[in-house]
Design a protein around this motif. Sequence first.
Motif, short mmCIF file in Angstrom:
data_model
loop_
_atom_site.label_atom_id
_atom_site.label_comp_id
_atom_site.label_asym_id
_atom_site.label_seq_id
_atom_site.Cartn_x
_atom_site.Cartn_y
_atom_site.Cartn_z
N PHE A 1 -5.75 42.45 67.22
CA PHE A 1 -4.84 42.96 66.21
C PHE A 1 -5.58 43.24 64.91
CE2 PHE A 1 -0.46 41.14 67.67
CZ PHE A 1 -0.58 41.86 68.84
N MET A 2 -6.37 42.28 64.48
CA MET A 2 -7.08 42.41 63.21
C MET A 2 -8.07 43.56 63.23
SD MET A 2 -7.72 38.32 62.61
CE MET A 2 -8.74 38.53 61.16
N GLU A 3 -8.76 43.75 64.34
CA GLU A 3 -9.81 44.76 64.39
C GLU A 3 -9.27 46.17 64.61
OE1 GLU A 3 -12.43 43.39 67.44
OE2 GLU A 3 -13.42 41.92 66.15
N SER A 4 -8.15 46.27 65.32
CA SER A 4 -7.63 47.59 65.67
C SER A 4 -6.57 48.10 64.70
CB SER A 4 -7.04 47.55 67.08
OG SER A 4 -5.86 46.75 67.10
N GLY A 5 -5.89 47.19 63.97
CA GLY A 5 -4.78 47.61 63.13
C GLY A 5 -3.52 47.93 63.92
N ASN A 6 -3.48 47.52 65.19
CA ASN A 6 -2.31 47.69 66.04
C ASN A 6 -1.76 46.31 66.38
OD1 ASN A 6 -0.38 48.21 67.98
ND2 ASN A 6 -1.66 49.60 69.19
N THR B 1 0.03 45.26 73.88
CA THR B 1 -0.85 44.13 73.62
C THR B 1 -2.02 44.12 74.60
OG1 THR B 1 1.00 42.82 72.83
CG2 THR B 1 -0.98 41.62 73.46
N THR B 2 -3.22 43.97 74.06
CA THR B 2 -4.42 43.89 74.88
C THR B 2 -5.50 43.18 74.08
OG1 THR B 2 -6.19 45.17 75.94
CG2 THR B 2 -5.08 46.19 74.07
N SER B 3 -6.43 42.57 74.79
CA SER B 3 -7.58 41.95 74.13
C SER B 3 -8.69 42.96 73.87
CB SER B 3 -8.12 40.81 75.00
OG SER B 3 -7.14 39.80 75.15
N TYR B 4 -8.53 44.19 74.38
CA TYR B 4 -9.54 45.24 74.24
C TYR B 4 -8.90 46.42 73.52
CZ TYR B 4 -11.87 42.40 77.75
OH TYR B 4 -12.44 41.35 78.43
N ALA B 5 -8.61 46.23 72.24
CA ALA B 5 -7.77 47.19 71.51
C ALA B 5 -8.57 48.28 70.80
CB ALA B 5 -6.92 46.45 70.48
N THR B 6 -9.79 48.01 70.38
CA THR B 6 -10.57 49.03 69.67
C THR B 6 -11.19 50.01 70.67
OG1 THR B 6 -12.63 47.77 69.70
CG2 THR B 6 -11.10 47.33 67.89
N GLU C 1 -4.66 47.98 80.95
CA GLU C 1 -3.95 46.71 80.94
C GLU C 1 -2.97 46.57 79.77
OE1 GLU C 1 -5.50 43.19 79.51
OE2 GLU C 1 -6.62 44.12 77.90
N ALA C 2 -3.07 47.45 78.76
CA ALA C 2 -2.19 47.33 77.60
C ALA C 2 -0.74 47.42 78.03
CB ALA C 2 -2.51 48.41 76.57
N MET C 3 0.05 46.42 77.67
CA MET C 3 1.44 46.36 78.11
C MET C 3 2.24 45.50 77.14
SD MET C 3 1.02 43.69 81.29
CE MET C 3 -0.28 44.69 82.03
N HIS D 1 -5.99 34.26 75.84
CA HIS D 1 -5.17 35.42 75.45
C HIS D 1 -4.78 35.37 73.98
CE1 HIS D 1 -1.99 38.42 75.37
NE2 HIS D 1 -1.20 37.50 74.85
N HIS D 2 -4.31 34.21 73.52
CA HIS D 2 -3.79 34.11 72.15
C HIS D 2 -4.84 34.51 71.12
CE1 HIS D 2 -0.29 32.46 73.84
NE2 HIS D 2 -0.64 31.20 73.89
N LEU D 3 -5.99 33.89 71.16
CA LEU D 3 -7.00 34.14 70.13
C LEU D 3 -7.63 35.52 70.28
CD1 LEU D 3 -8.71 30.63 69.92
CD2 LEU D 3 -6.87 31.57 68.51
N SER D 4 -7.78 35.98 71.52
CA SER D 4 -8.32 37.32 71.72
C SER D 4 -7.35 38.39 71.20
CB SER D 4 -8.61 37.56 73.21
OG SER D 4 -9.62 36.70 73.68
N SER D 5 -6.07 38.18 71.42
CA SER D 5 -5.07 39.15 70.95
C SER D 5 -5.03 39.19 69.43
CB SER D 5 -3.70 38.80 71.51
OG SER D 5 -3.67 38.96 72.91
#
Length: 314
Positions: free
Chosen positions: A152-157, A163-168, A180-182, A144-148
Amino acid sequence: MWCDFVWCALAATLFLALPGVLLCRAFRFDAAASLCCSFMAATALYAVLAMVLPLVGVKASWVVLLCLALALAACAWAVSHFCARGAAVVLTGDALRRACCGRLSGNAGLVVLYGTIGIAVVSVIFVCNISSPDAFWRAWDNVHHLSSVRAFMESGNFSSLTTTSYATAADAAVTPFPGEAMFYPSAWHCLVAMVAQAVGAQPALAANAVNAVLMGIVLPLSMFALLRRLLPASLSVLACGAACVLAFGTFPWGFLTFGPLYPNLMSYALLPAAAFAFLTVFDRGIGCGRRAANIAFFVIGLVSLALSQPNAVF
């Protein structure tokens, strides 16, 4: 690669100290207390800003977050300075330098001692015992930590609210966890993402550097703020405290090997500074205005803990 590790550690320290010191000075704390509590104040600033930016349609980055945090802290200091002086404030470079530095009230040696011992111990026990600066434990919470951080870096959120690992958009199209974003306390992830962006480093390397700063600088100085408050006249005890902060296996070292509990590591590193803020609420001989300011500063401490890992509040 070790040069990147050093740059990441320096970036993490500056990101926390610069706006944090200004904000603490706005609450009229002396320079020693402001430096030691700056990490707590800046953590709250970044975490709250990271939640606000997506709501107004602005993409977060290390530049945006740092500039906004510095601007808000400078405005807070200017208002505080104006209220104290009853006159207009000119934000010159010299005025800002005095606001950030002030006088160390005779504690400069102890602040340096805590920081030096902290850096030395962390270098020997942690830095010298990882196989490479980007090494990470391939299990459990690191998924979770590294994916999040990467998300963050890829999505700008960078928000803790979604918080989600699938942000873009591309990730969301293939996520196995739709919806799952929560909320997840992501102050640690926010700081790591800022550092990784600023230096151009991988999330794992930035995470190790941030953890080294949390253990080697943030925790010792936060503890010094609390001990100085509890034992102001016991200089010998305060000096001995520098050797005790990192002398226990369960914390902080156990948080690196169990979990790993990186957000908890951040929250407990900030906890002594929050305890210091709590004690200031009960100062004797202060007016209602000053007590209200101390309560507000304690609330900032609670926010920094809640958005790092809420169990630290309890």
